[in-house]
Design a protein around this motif. Structure first.
Motif, PDB file in Angstrom:
ATOM      1  N   PRO A  67       1.309  -0.939   0.185  1.00 48.94           N
ATOM      2  CA  PRO A  67       0.438   0.207   0.138  1.00 48.94           C
ATOM      3  C   PRO A  67       1.066   1.128  -0.038  1.00 48.94           C
ATOM      4  O   PRO A  67       0.369   2.725  -0.283  1.00 48.94           O
ATOM      5  CB  PRO A  67      -1.047  -0.353   1.259  1.00 48.94           C
ATOM      6  N   ARG A  95      -7.090   2.512  -3.263  1.00 45.24           N
ATOM      7  CA  ARG A  95      -5.640   2.788  -2.722  1.00 45.24           C
ATOM      8  C   ARG A  95      -5.782   3.559  -1.240  1.00 45.24           C
ATOM      9  O   ARG A  95      -4.733   2.940  -0.123  1.00 45.24           O
ATOM     10  CB  ARG A  95      -5.081   3.747  -3.552  1.00 45.24           C
ATOM     11  N   ARG A 143      -7.594   3.304   0.883  1.00 47.15           N
ATOM     12  CA  ARG A 143      -8.080   1.806   1.994  1.00 47.15           C
ATOM     13  C   ARG A 143      -7.643   0.609   2.761  1.00 47.15           C
ATOM     14  O   ARG A 143      -6.966   0.420   3.244  1.00 47.15           O
ATOM     15  CB  ARG A 143      -9.594   1.645   2.200  1.00 47.15           C
ATOM     16  N   HIS A 144      -6.796   0.586   1.343  1.00 48.68           N
ATOM     17  CA  HIS A 144      -6.024   0.025   1.939  1.00 48.68           C
ATOM     18  C   HIS A 144      -4.582   0.422   2.673  1.00 48.68           C
ATOM     19  O   HIS A 144      -4.115  -0.346   3.121  1.00 48.68           O
ATOM     20  CB  HIS A 144      -4.741  -0.524   0.284  1.00 48.68           C
ATOM     21  N   GLU A 167      -5.589  -0.108   6.574  1.00 42.65           N
ATOM     22  CA  GLU A 167      -6.317  -1.499   6.228  1.00 42.65           C
ATOM     23  C   GLU A 167      -5.161  -2.145   7.005  1.00 42.65           C
ATOM     24  O   GLU A 167      -4.425  -3.171   7.640  1.00 42.65           O
ATOM     25  CB  GLU A 167      -7.037  -2.542   5.350  1.00 42.65           C
TER      26      GLU A 167
END
Length: 215
Positions: free
Chosen positions: A94, A147, A149-150, A153
């Protein structure tokens, strides 16, 4: 009695002719829009310059706005964008995805400047252009969400950021206005812009690695 299906014949020559017609219409529109401005140009004038009928233009693009959208689609999301986007999509990390967003932004705005710079200059007050720009900005904002959100996370987002704020920062830093101010008006080379943008995005969005200071 069985219903007979209508046969559909694939014709490479017909496809090539349709592609050539489409290309001629787009070239004619781009030239006329750059000379006279979007709002002053008619479909009839575009058709005449391209050497086709007005009905052919409508069949291909539905409207002048549809034609304008096709011009921007090809300029902004052409081969440069596809190559940069493919590299980003193949990247699993990420943090690297955030850094590579700079390359994607560069490809979009370089394509636009090369293909549509004169058109923009002649049509800066066009309502059709403003509506299209708003649509493209919504698309860009939506495409960037995965991108960000990744990054969250994976626990790599900068402390104090919410997902929504991070999305807004990424969208703002990768905007056309910043490219314009730095490259088109500020003397930055595209390479310098990409390097600056990559580092800026990492600083703004990504938690620094252990032992790393940004002071």
């Amino acid at each position: 009695m069985a219903t007979r299906r209508k046969r559909v014949y694939a014709s490479p020559k017909r496809d090539e002719a349709a592609a050539a017609t489409r290309s001629r219409v787009l070239d004619a529109a781009k030239t006329l829009f750059a000379r006279r401005g979007i709002d002053a140009v008619t479909i009839a004038q575009i058709a005449e310059r391209a050497g086709v009928s007005g009905s052919s233009v409508y069949a291909l693009f539905k409207s002048k706005e549809g034609l304008l959208q096709a011009l921007f689609q090809e300029a902004l999301f052409g081969q440069g964008y596809k190559a940069a986007s493919a590299q980003l999509d193949a990247e699993a990390d990420p943090v690297a995805q955030i850094r590579m967003t700079a390359s994607v932004a560069r490809s979009i705005y370089e394509g636009e400047a090369a293909e549509l710079g004169l058109l923009r200059g002649a049509s800066s007050f066009s309502l059709a252009l403003r509506r299209l720009e708003a649509t493209l900005e919504e698309k860009r904002f939506t495409l960037q969400e995965a991108r960000v959100r990744h990054l969250f996370e994976a626990g790599k987002a900068q402390a104090g950021l919410t997902l929504e704020k991070a999305r807004r920062l990424l969208w703002m830093y990768t905007s056309r206005d910043i490219y314009r101010l730095l490259v088109l008006e500020g003397g930055f080379t595209p390479d310098e812009y990409e390097t600056w943008l990559a580092q800026t995005l990492l600083t703004a969005l990504v938690v620094p690695p252990p032992g790393h200071s940004r002071t």
